[in-house]
Design an enzyme around this catalytic site. Structure first.
Site, PDB file in Angstrom:
ATOM      1  N   THR A  34      59.018 -31.985 -39.378  1.00  0.00           N
ATOM      2  CA  THR A  34      57.997 -32.494 -40.284  1.00  0.00           C
ATOM      3  C   THR A  34      57.385 -31.394 -41.140  1.00  0.00           C
ATOM      4  O   THR A  34      57.358 -30.219 -40.773  1.00  0.00           O
ATOM      5  CB  THR A  34      56.853 -33.187 -39.516  1.00  0.00           C
ATOM      6  OG1 THR A  34      55.932 -32.193 -39.017  1.00  0.00           O
ATOM      7  CG2 THR A  34      57.374 -34.018 -38.361  1.00  0.00           C
ATOM      8  N   ASP A  57      51.737 -36.640 -42.459  1.00  0.00           N
ATOM      9  CA  ASP A  57      50.338 -36.202 -42.426  1.00  0.00           C
ATOM     10  C   ASP A  57      49.907 -36.277 -40.973  1.00  0.00           C
ATOM     11  O   ASP A  57      49.657 -37.362 -40.437  1.00  0.00           O
ATOM     12  CB  ASP A  57      49.486 -37.119 -43.304  1.00  0.00           C
ATOM     13  CG  ASP A  57      48.007 -36.752 -43.254  1.00  0.00           C
ATOM     14  OD1 ASP A  57      47.665 -35.745 -42.588  1.00  0.00           O
ATOM     15  OD2 ASP A  57      47.198 -37.480 -43.856  1.00  0.00           O
ATOM     16  N   ASN A  84      53.987 -27.302 -33.633  1.00  0.00           N
ATOM     17  CA  ASN A  84      53.901 -25.973 -34.226  1.00  0.00           C
ATOM     18  C   ASN A  84      52.950 -25.917 -35.419  1.00  0.00           C
ATOM     19  O   ASN A  84      52.435 -24.858 -35.750  1.00  0.00           O
ATOM     20  CB  ASN A  84      55.305 -25.537 -34.670  1.00  0.00           C
ATOM     21  CG  ASN A  84      55.280 -24.285 -35.510  1.00  0.00           C
ATOM     22  OD1 ASN A  84      55.010 -23.196 -35.015  1.00  0.00           O
ATOM     23  ND2 ASN A  84      55.559 -24.422 -36.804  1.00  0.00           N
ATOM     24  N   SER A 135      50.140 -22.427 -29.161  1.00  0.00           N
ATOM     25  CA  SER A 135      48.772 -21.922 -29.223  1.00  0.00           C
ATOM     26  C   SER A 135      48.836 -20.503 -29.792  1.00  0.00           C
ATOM     27  O   SER A 135      49.495 -20.273 -30.817  1.00  0.00           O
ATOM     28  CB  SER A 135      48.124 -21.963 -27.831  1.00  0.00           C
ATOM     29  OG  SER A 135      46.820 -21.426 -27.863  1.00  0.00           O
ATOM     30  N   TYR A 150      39.139 -20.422 -35.081  1.00  0.00           N
ATOM     31  CA  TYR A 150      40.586 -20.482 -34.826  1.00  0.00           C
ATOM     32  C   TYR A 150      40.871 -20.365 -33.328  1.00  0.00           C
ATOM     33  O   TYR A 150      41.656 -21.152 -32.776  1.00  0.00           O
ATOM     34  CB  TYR A 150      41.305 -19.369 -35.589  1.00  0.00           C
ATOM     35  CG  TYR A 150      42.779 -19.278 -35.261  1.00  0.00           C
ATOM     36  CD1 TYR A 150      43.675 -20.215 -35.766  1.00  0.00           C
ATOM     37  CD2 TYR A 150      43.269 -18.264 -34.443  1.00  0.00           C
ATOM     38  CE1 TYR A 150      45.024 -20.142 -35.461  1.00  0.00           C
ATOM     39  CE2 TYR A 150      44.617 -18.188 -34.129  1.00  0.00           C
ATOM     40  CZ  TYR A 150      45.496 -19.132 -34.644  1.00  0.00           C
ATOM     41  OH  TYR A 150      46.832 -19.060 -34.333  1.00  0.00           O
ATOM     42  N   LYS A 154      42.636 -22.981 -30.569  1.00  0.00           N
ATOM     43  CA  LYS A 154      43.782 -22.613 -29.735  1.00  0.00           C
ATOM     44  C   LYS A 154      43.431 -22.641 -28.244  1.00  0.00           C
ATOM     45  O   LYS A 154      44.303 -22.891 -27.400  1.00  0.00           O
ATOM     46  CB  LYS A 154      44.322 -21.248 -30.162  1.00  0.00           C
ATOM     47  CG  LYS A 154      44.942 -21.264 -31.553  1.00  0.00           C
ATOM     48  CD  LYS A 154      46.054 -22.304 -31.671  1.00  0.00           C
ATOM     49  CE  LYS A 154      46.805 -22.257 -32.986  1.00  0.00           C
ATOM     50  NZ  LYS A 154      47.900 -23.239 -33.053  1.00  0.00           N
ATOM     51  N   THR A 185      55.616 -13.543 -39.428  1.00  0.00           N
ATOM     52  CA  THR A 185      55.809 -14.802 -40.151  1.00  0.00           C
ATOM     53  C   THR A 185      54.821 -14.815 -41.322  1.00  0.00           C
ATOM     54  O   THR A 185      54.148 -13.825 -41.597  1.00  0.00           O
ATOM     55  CB  THR A 185      55.534 -16.006 -39.240  1.00  0.00           C
ATOM     56  OG1 THR A 185      54.129 -16.028 -38.909  1.00  0.00           O
ATOM     57  CG2 THR A 185      56.365 -15.939 -37.963  1.00  0.00           C
TER      58      THR A 185
END
Length: 283
Positions: A34, A57, A84, A135, A150, A154, A185
């Site tokens: 997705t 969504d 993810n 996480s 954040y 997590k 990344t």
């Protein structure tokens, strides 16, 4: 056979999700993936016979339910789910507005819960399946100035994964929370890392952290995401996979330090903090 498993991966147009999807497809695995933008996903992954790209969504339950139904219609089953999708948020707790904070929770927490809620009927029917929730080492230690919201998202992922594992164990379903350190990344780029709309200059440590993450750490992260993906795939094959999967030597270092800190606090306050039960009358 392992390559006959069907994987469902969210947030697959970039980062760890993209590398995971490409690796699986190259190994002949059936993958549904997705992204918010279908064209971005198809452009990033390419076209494969065993690939189902989905525009989803994640904070819309109907959208998630449709994606899961389409996956089952095409492949007949779902075996491994990887939550993810998510994004970083850098700002002091005082700086971040209610709206900014809630939006981070919507994607990082409630988006994953929507997927779990909609995929579990199929996994229960199969009496099998494995859910991986991505996480962060920031979901185990919150000792990062500017990452409070954040980290809170997590931490929530870690908490509900632990409960999920206990809830579905007797149904033949497994759950793993993945807690990576720094991997190279796009996580720290502008599209993946949100910053406060109204920064407060007084938070020197937060501004230093923001500058370091955006200018120095980005593209210098020590972790190879291709190697992280291989560990996740290996865990998916295990009869006894870990509940907590820390990834990277830096994640292990932070986790060890947190565990030591907690044990020290417990030891230092044990006498007073455990003398809290009612006194037994006549004992």
């Amino acid at each position: 056979m392992e390559n006959q498993k069907v994987w469902f991966v969210t947030g697959a147009s970039k980062g760890l999700g993209l590398i995971l999807v490409k690796t699986l497809l190259n190994n002949g695995v059936n993958v549904a993936a997705t992204s918010r933008n279908l064209n971005d996903l198809i452009k990033a992954v390419g076209e494969h016979e065993n690939f189902l790209p989905l525009s989803v969504d994640l904070i819309n339950e109907n959208s998630v339910e449709t994606a899961v139904s389409q996956t089952i219609s095409k492949f007949g089953q779902v075996d491994v789910v990887v939550n993810n999708a998510g994004y970083g948020m850098l700002g002091a707790l005082e700086e971040l507005s209610d709206k900014e904070s809630r939006e981070n929770f919507d994607v990082n927490v409630f988006g994953s819960l929507n997927v779990i809620r909609k995929v579990l009927p199929q996994l229960r029917k199969q009496q099998s399946g494995h859910i991986f929730n991505i996480s962060s080492i920031g979901g185990f230690s919150g000792n990062f100035p500017g990452f409070g919201i954040y980290c809170a998202t997590k931490f929530a992922v870690v908490g509900f994964t632990e409960s999920l594992a206990a809830e579905v164990k007797s149904l033949g379903i497994k759950a793993t929370v993945v807690e990576p350190g720094y991997f190279r990344t796009a996580f720290l780029t502008e599209g993946s890392l949100a910053v406060p709309g109204s920064p407060i200059d007084a938070y020197k440590e937060v501004r230093e952290s923001q500058a370091a993450h955006q200018n120095d750490i980005n593209n210098q992260q020590p972790g190879d995401p291709a190697k992280a993906v291989e560990v996740i795939i290996e865990a998916s094959k295990s009869e006894n996979p870990p509940l907590h999967l820390f990834l990277g030597p830096d994640a292990y270092q932070v986790a060890d330090a947190k565990i030591a800190d907690v044990q020290r606090d417990m030891a230092n306050w044990k006498y007073l903090a455990t003398a809290t039960n009612f006194e037994e009358v006549g004992a």
